[in-house]
Enzyme design. Sequence first.
Site, PDB file in Angstrom:
ATOM      1  N   HIS A 262      -6.451  -0.366   8.140  1.00 37.19           N
ATOM      2  CA  HIS A 262      -5.513   0.619   8.733  1.00 37.19           C
ATOM      3  C   HIS A 262      -5.498   2.080   8.268  1.00 37.19           C
ATOM      4  O   HIS A 262      -5.874   2.007   7.304  1.00 37.19           O
ATOM      5  CB  HIS A 262      -4.086  -0.028   8.643  1.00 37.19           C
ATOM      6  CG  HIS A 262      -3.767  -1.580   9.128  1.00 37.19           C
ATOM      7  ND1 HIS A 262      -4.229  -2.460   8.142  1.00 37.19           N
ATOM      8  CD2 HIS A 262      -3.713  -2.215  10.212  1.00 37.19           C
ATOM      9  CE1 HIS A 262      -3.950  -3.594   8.789  1.00 37.19           C
ATOM     10  NE2 HIS A 262      -3.554  -3.509  10.027  1.00 37.19           N
TER      11      HIS A 262
ATOM     12  N   ASP B 270      -9.461   0.728   4.183  1.00 25.89           N
ATOM     13  CA  ASP B 270      -8.499  -0.096   4.481  1.00 25.89           C
ATOM     14  C   ASP B 270      -8.728  -0.690   5.991  1.00 25.89           C
ATOM     15  O   ASP B 270      -9.685   0.202   6.940  1.00 25.89           O
ATOM     16  CB  ASP B 270      -7.338   0.875   4.689  1.00 25.89           C
ATOM     17  CG  ASP B 270      -5.910   0.180   4.740  1.00 25.89           C
ATOM     18  OD1 ASP B 270      -5.859  -1.111   5.616  1.00 25.89           O
ATOM     19  OD2 ASP B 270      -5.116   0.412   4.094  1.00 25.89           O
TER      20      ASP B 270
ATOM     21  N   ASP C 299      -3.060   3.969   8.073  1.00 20.67           N
ATOM     22  CA  ASP C 299      -1.717   4.141   7.480  1.00 20.67           C
ATOM     23  C   ASP C 299      -1.437   5.813   7.603  1.00 20.67           C
ATOM     24  O   ASP C 299      -0.807   6.367   6.582  1.00 20.67           O
ATOM     25  CB  ASP C 299      -1.878   3.681   5.770  1.00 20.67           C
ATOM     26  CG  ASP C 299      -1.821   2.371   5.658  1.00 20.67           C
ATOM     27  OD1 ASP C 299      -1.815   1.518   6.839  1.00 20.67           O
ATOM     28  OD2 ASP C 299      -2.478   1.764   4.707  1.00 20.67           O
TER      29      ASP C 299
ATOM     30  N   ASP D  17      -7.132  -5.769   2.846  1.00 15.75           N
ATOM     31  CA  ASP D  17      -7.497  -5.879   4.164  1.00 15.75           C
ATOM     32  C   ASP D  17      -8.760  -5.024   4.587  1.00 15.75           C
ATOM     33  O   ASP D  17      -9.332  -5.106   5.787  1.00 15.75           O
ATOM     34  CB  ASP D  17      -6.480  -5.918   5.206  1.00 15.75           C
ATOM     35  CG  ASP D  17      -5.989  -4.698   5.129  1.00 15.75           C
ATOM     36  OD1 ASP D  17      -6.630  -3.526   5.033  1.00 15.75           O
ATOM     37  OD2 ASP D  17      -4.796  -4.639   5.691  1.00 15.75           O
TER      38      ASP D  17
ATOM     39  N   HIS E  78       0.651  -1.222   0.070  1.00 11.46           N
ATOM     40  CA  HIS E  78      -0.019   0.046  -0.090  1.00 11.46           C
ATOM     41  C   HIS E  78       0.845   1.250  -0.057  1.00 11.46           C
ATOM     42  O   HIS E  78       0.376   2.335  -0.121  1.00 11.46           O
ATOM     43  CB  HIS E  78      -1.064   0.006   1.189  1.00 11.46           C
ATOM     44  CG  HIS E  78      -2.286   0.731   1.000  1.00 11.46           C
ATOM     45  ND1 HIS E  78      -3.316   0.605   1.698  1.00 11.46           N
ATOM     46  CD2 HIS E  78      -2.497   1.768  -0.102  1.00 11.46           C
ATOM     47  CE1 HIS E  78      -4.307   1.605   1.340  1.00 11.46           C
ATOM     48  NE2 HIS E  78      -3.891   1.997   0.088  1.00 11.46           N
TER      49      HIS E  78
ATOM     50  N   HIS F 278       4.511   0.638   4.688  1.00 13.73           N
ATOM     51  CA  HIS F 278       2.898   0.765   4.135  1.00 13.73           C
ATOM     52  C   HIS F 278       2.074   1.259   5.378  1.00 13.73           C
ATOM     53  O   HIS F 278       1.026   1.478   5.125  1.00 13.73           O
ATOM     54  CB  HIS F 278       2.362  -0.708   3.831  1.00 13.73           C
ATOM     55  CG  HIS F 278       2.549  -1.634   4.981  1.00 13.73           C
ATOM     56  ND1 HIS F 278       3.123  -3.011   4.872  1.00 13.73           N
ATOM     57  CD2 HIS F 278       2.368  -1.628   6.156  1.00 13.73           C
ATOM     58  CE1 HIS F 278       3.207  -3.741   5.941  1.00 13.73           C
ATOM     59  NE2 HIS F 278       2.765  -2.756   6.945  1.00 13.73           N
TER      60      HIS F 278
ATOM     61  N   GLU G 290      -2.172  -4.489  -1.838  1.00  8.83           N
ATOM     62  CA  GLU G 290      -1.890  -5.693  -0.795  1.00  8.83           C
ATOM     63  C   GLU G 290      -2.362  -6.897  -1.178  1.00  8.83           C
ATOM     64  O   GLU G 290      -2.513  -7.766  -0.185  1.00  8.83           O
ATOM     65  CB  GLU G 290      -2.437  -5.083   0.555  1.00  8.83           C
ATOM     66  CG  GLU G 290      -1.983  -3.760   1.219  1.00  8.83           C
ATOM     67  CD  GLU G 290      -0.424  -4.089   1.942  1.00  8.83           C
ATOM     68  OE1 GLU G 290      -0.165  -5.079   1.812  1.00  8.83           O
ATOM     69  OE2 GLU G 290       0.350  -2.986   1.885  1.00  8.83           O
TER      70      GLU G 290
ATOM     71  N   ASP H  94      -7.449  -1.363  -0.426  1.00 11.29           N
ATOM     72  CA  ASP H  94      -6.618  -2.401   0.474  1.00 11.29           C
ATOM     73  C   ASP H  94      -7.549  -3.581   0.386  1.00 11.29           C
ATOM     74  O   ASP H  94      -8.625  -3.738   1.016  1.00 11.29           O
ATOM     75  CB  ASP H  94      -6.181  -2.005   1.608  1.00 11.29           C
ATOM     76  CG  ASP H  94      -4.983  -2.810   2.258  1.00 11.29           C
ATOM     77  OD1 ASP H  94      -5.195  -4.091   2.329  1.00 11.29           O
ATOM     78  OD2 ASP H  94      -3.857  -2.137   2.662  1.00 11.29           O
TER      79      ASP H  94
END
Length: 288
Positions: free
Chosen positions: A106, A104, A108, A210, A77, A121, A253, A208
């Site tokens: 996360h 996402d 980030d 995830d 990412h 990332h 990702e 992403d």
Amino acid sequence: MGPDAYRTAGLAVTLEALGHAVKDLGNLKPAQTGNVRAPNGTVKNFAAYAGWTRVLHAQAAALGSKNVFPIYLGGDHSIAAGTVSGQAKAAAERNRPLFVLWLDAHSDFHTLDSTASGNLHGTPLAFVAGMPGFDGLLGQALAHPVTPQNIEVMGVRSIDDPERALLLDQGVGVSDMRRIDEEGIPAILSAFLNRVKAANGLLHVSLDVDFLDPEIAPAVGTTVPGGTTFREAHLVMEMLHDSGLVSSLDLVELNPFLDERGKTARLMVDLAGSLFGRRVFDRPTRSF
């Protein structure tokens, strides 16, 4: 191997079946950066990060000035440091603000100083939002940062304390999974899209793997339970298509070595199909 997995899963064929002309520009190579070093010794692979950011920034700035819809395939990412910053530069040259929808688990939003893991990332969104300490990435200060209030992080369920403080301080929009559970995707996403439309903005979507629950999308190295369902993810993409506001996309990702018979790659391609106009009646029935 991530970009090739998207190709194998039929990304181009899916988009062409929807009436779009697709041109694959192939894989890029990172720029040479010399002995550039991160200010924090914990950071890993900073020279490679800088090399990829510079070449992606230049490519995205060029594509953003043309009448095309770029799709950037990764990979890590951290590629978004280059893709989003380049799209922001192109948007500024068109006198339009860039908005970012960050899908996402996360946020980030670590800086090079705040990261404890050193995993880069976890830093691209902070870079494109103009947080300090990243001058080594492009070899100069970021000229066209994305206004933090123009960023919406959706689906998040893992935020470190330093990131949380930065997100609150900068006014970044954050819709975690609890908010999605309580309010629903239509209310949250519609409000954000209305802001983009009112500002005559361009919208970059960074998806992403995830963002999705690992039960349906296992091919990612940073799995976090409790992600979006198949239908929630498709609803996001369908609403984005209906808005007509999206101008560029990251698909990131994807680690094919962690996939189960390619089901994550196919799901991501299906989501891209929904973003580009495939309706539920058009979607093929498939058993995973």
